[in-house]
Design a protein around this motif. Structure first.
Motif, mmCIF file in Angstrom:
data_model
loop_
_atom_site.group_PDB
_atom_site.id
_atom_site.type_symbol
_atom_site.label_atom_id
_atom_site.label_comp_id
_atom_site.label_asym_id
_atom_site.label_seq_id
_atom_site.Cartn_x
_atom_site.Cartn_y
_atom_site.Cartn_z
ATOM 1 N N THR A 1 42.611 45.204 23.069
ATOM 2 C CA THR A 1 41.201 44.874 23.287
ATOM 3 C C THR A 1 40.878 44.578 24.754
ATOM 4 N N GLU A 2 41.700 43.726 25.405
ATOM 5 C CA GLU A 2 41.302 43.266 26.734
ATOM 6 C C GLU A 2 42.510 42.835 27.554
ATOM 7 N N ALA A 3 42.466 43.137 28.844
ATOM 8 C CA ALA A 3 43.483 42.662 29.784
ATOM 9 C C ALA A 3 42.773 42.044 30.978
ATOM 10 N N LEU A 4 43.133 40.810 31.302
ATOM 11 C CA LEU A 4 42.472 40.040 32.363
ATOM 12 C C LEU A 4 43.503 39.703 33.438
ATOM 13 N N SER A 5 43.075 39.680 34.702
ATOM 14 C CA SER A 5 44.025 39.284 35.740
ATOM 15 C C SER A 5 43.326 38.744 36.974
ATOM 16 N N LEU A 6 43.972 37.775 37.598
ATOM 17 C CA LEU A 6 43.641 37.297 38.937
ATOM 18 C C LEU A 6 44.756 37.795 39.845
ATOM 19 N N ARG A 7 44.407 38.322 41.033
ATOM 20 C CA ARG A 7 45.398 39.014 41.838
ATOM 21 C C ARG A 7 45.495 38.528 43.286
ATOM 22 N N PRO A 8 45.702 37.258 43.539
ATOM 23 C CA PRO A 8 45.931 36.835 44.925
ATOM 24 C C PRO A 8 47.376 37.108 45.338
ATOM 25 N N GLY A 9 47.578 37.404 46.617
ATOM 26 C CA GLY A 9 48.922 37.502 47.158
ATOM 27 C C GLY A 9 49.806 38.562 46.544
ATOM 28 N N GLN A 10 49.213 39.655 46.050
ATOM 29 C CA GLN A 10 50.026 40.700 45.417
ATOM 30 C C GLN A 10 50.596 41.660 46.462
ATOM 31 N N ASP A 11 51.633 42.374 46.069
ATOM 32 C CA ASP A 11 52.264 43.373 46.926
ATOM 33 C C ASP A 11 51.285 44.532 47.154
ATOM 34 N N HIS A 12 50.947 44.785 48.414
ATOM 35 C CA HIS A 12 49.976 45.829 48.734
ATOM 36 C C HIS A 12 50.639 47.125 49.191
ATOM 37 N N SER A 13 51.932 47.261 48.985
ATOM 38 C CA SER A 13 52.601 48.491 49.382
ATOM 39 C C SER A 13 52.145 49.636 48.490
ATOM 40 N N PRO A 14 52.133 50.873 49.009
ATOM 41 C CA PRO A 14 51.722 52.018 48.183
ATOM 42 C C PRO A 14 52.508 52.133 46.884
ATOM 43 N N THR A 15 53.796 51.838 46.934
ATOM 44 C CA THR A 15 54.621 51.931 45.718
ATOM 45 C C THR A 15 54.149 50.943 44.664
ATOM 46 N N ALA A 16 53.920 49.700 45.078
ATOM 47 C CA ALA A 16 53.471 48.671 44.130
ATOM 48 C C ALA A 16 52.084 49.008 43.579
ATOM 49 N N LEU A 17 51.184 49.464 44.437
ATOM 50 C CA LEU A 17 49.834 49.798 43.990
ATOM 51 C C LEU A 17 49.848 51.007 43.051
ATOM 52 N N ASP A 18 50.683 51.987 43.340
ATOM 53 C CA ASP A 18 50.776 53.152 42.450
ATOM 54 C C ASP A 18 51.294 52.740 41.070
ATOM 55 N N LEU B 1 41.439 32.429 45.286
ATOM 56 C CA LEU B 1 41.952 32.360 43.919
ATOM 57 C C LEU B 1 43.157 31.429 43.922
ATOM 58 N N PRO B 2 43.319 30.604 42.875
ATOM 59 C CA PRO B 2 44.357 29.576 42.910
ATOM 60 C C PRO B 2 45.756 30.076 42.593
ATOM 61 N N LEU B 3 45.872 31.114 41.777
ATOM 62 C CA LEU B 3 47.178 31.617 41.366
ATOM 63 C C LEU B 3 46.991 32.989 40.744
ATOM 64 N N TRP B 4 48.082 33.759 40.662
ATOM 65 C CA TRP B 4 47.971 35.036 39.982
ATOM 66 C C TRP B 4 48.264 34.832 38.499
ATOM 67 N N LEU B 5 47.585 35.618 37.682
ATOM 68 C CA LEU B 5 47.820 35.543 36.237
ATOM 69 C C LEU B 5 47.394 36.851 35.600
ATOM 70 N N ILE B 6 47.982 37.120 34.461
ATOM 71 C CA ILE B 6 47.629 38.274 33.636
ATOM 72 C C ILE B 6 47.574 37.785 32.193
ATOM 73 N N ALA B 7 46.502 38.128 31.489
ATOM 74 C CA ALA B 7 46.379 37.780 30.072
ATOM 75 C C ALA B 7 46.074 39.058 29.295
ATOM 76 N N VAL B 8 46.822 39.297 28.219
ATOM 77 C CA VAL B 8 46.655 40.490 27.407
ATOM 78 C C VAL B 8 46.210 40.083 26.013
ATOM 79 N N ASP B 9 45.021 40.588 25.624
ATOM 80 C CA ASP B 9 44.434 40.213 24.341
ATOM 81 C C ASP B 9 44.464 38.677 24.219
ATOM 82 N N THR B 10 44.803 38.189 23.039
ATOM 83 C CA THR B 10 44.978 36.734 22.869
ATOM 84 C C THR B 10 46.423 36.441 22.490
ATOM 85 N N THR B 11 47.327 37.332 22.939
ATOM 86 C CA THR B 11 48.714 37.231 22.478
ATOM 87 C C THR B 11 49.711 36.866 23.568
ATOM 88 N N MET B 12 49.375 37.123 24.850
ATOM 89 C CA MET B 12 50.375 36.910 25.882
ATOM 90 C C MET B 12 49.711 36.683 27.229
#
Length: 318
Positions: A132-149, A199-210
């Motif tokens: 249904t839904e995937a949510l994320s905050l993305r501060p301080g992530q790897d900006h290399s082409p490999t990571a973005l791809d 943004l205070p921290l990075w996070l990823i939430a998938v549906d209501t399960t994880m």
């Protein structure tokens, strides 16, 4: 909203009228009138005063925007403090009372995943299992082409399943050409992208399960996977707070900054002028003013004229 707009204009042009008299003149019932007053108070467009017969002063949109941003900054500081306390508490519980499982196959309420490759595999599995839904905050992530791809490939998997994807990036990250190109591709693929100042921290939430969060103590190449419903509810609430305060960057909508005509309309809107007054000031038709205002709200990803003013102020356009 129509009632509150009409009332705001009357209070701006005739601030000395007592409220009961103004309500009777407008022909509204008490419920309609109180609702309009409440909406204007909530937006910060009305302030108490002893200088008018109504006991209220209708402030300019520009003043309301400044106060709103100041309040938001205060709430944000409080939230950051709460986040730090929560992270300290989680780390304390983790290290002393509830040691996390390190087996990535464990399906308990939480466990640690070590290593960039294993984290990437975890996120790919999450993208494939999302429904249904995937949510994320993305501060301080790897900006290399490999990571973005890799990130783009995972998110395309989720989007292909009809998953609603919403992500908030730091506004400064879009100054990196590779990141800007990345989020433009995501937007074209159907993802919802917004930016925030911090943004205070990075996070990823998938549906209501994880949810996937930073590991306690900030251990490198380590993530904490959480499945506890109570924690997931807090994570989603935290995301929604930042999503509501974030905005769509104009870079994703094809216009990095307004031209002179649109900027002048923004300035006059922030001063509280009506469409009719703006049309007279700029010597154009009201229809043209409405079109220019519609352009601005669309380009700023705003849902209303007032929200467009808030976003424009954040971007330094007014």
């Amino acid at each position: 909203m129509e009632h509150s707009t009409a009332l705001y204009r009357r209070l701006r042009t005739d601030p000395g009228r007592p409220l009961p008299e103004l309500r009777d003149e407008l022909g509204w019932n008490e419920t309609e009138f109180d609702r309009a007053i409440g909406e204007l108070r909530d937006l910060g467009l009305l302030q108490p005063t002893t200088a008018t017969g109504s006991g209220l002063a209708a402030v300019s949109v520009a003043s309301a925007v400044r106060h709103l941003l100041a309040d938001a900054d205060g709430h944000l500081a409080e939230l950051f403090t709460a986040v730090r306390r929560t992270r300290d508490s989680v780390e304390h519980l983790h290290t002393r009372y509830l040691p996390a499982q390190t087996d990535p196959g464990d399906e308990g309420s939480h466990h640690l995943v070590h290593g960039a490759d294993r984290i990437a595999a975890l996120l790919e599995d999450a993208a494939r299992s999302a429904r249904t839904e995937a949510l994320s905050l993305r501060p301080g992530q790897d900006h290399s082409p490999t990571a973005l791809d890799g990130k783009l490939a995972r998110e395309r998997i989720a989007l292909a399943h009809g998953v609603r994807l919403r992500t908030v990036y730091p506004a400064a990250a879009l100054r990196h050409p590779d990141v800007l190109a990345h989020v433009q591709e995501l937007t074209a693929a159907g993802a919802g992208i917004r930016v925030a100042h911090t943004l205070p921290l990075w996070l990823i939430a998938v549906d209501t399960t994880m949810a996937v969060l930073p590991a306690p103590g900030g251990a490198p190449d380590t993530a904490l996977v959480v499945r506890d419903p109570a924690v997931l509810a807090v994570v989603r609430e935290l995301f929604e707070y930042f999503w509501a305060a974030a905005w769509v960057p104009p870079d994703l909508l094809g216009r990095p900054a307004p031209d002179d005509r649109h900027r002048e309309v923004l300035r006059l809107l922030s001063a509280g002028l009506t469409d009719q007054a703006i049309a007279r000031k700029l010597e154009i038709s009201e229809r043209t003013v409405r079109r220019l205002v519609s352009d601005l709200t669309t380009d700023l990803g705003a849902q209303s004229r007032f929200q467009a003013g808030v976003h424009a102020a954040r971007l330094g356009w007014i």
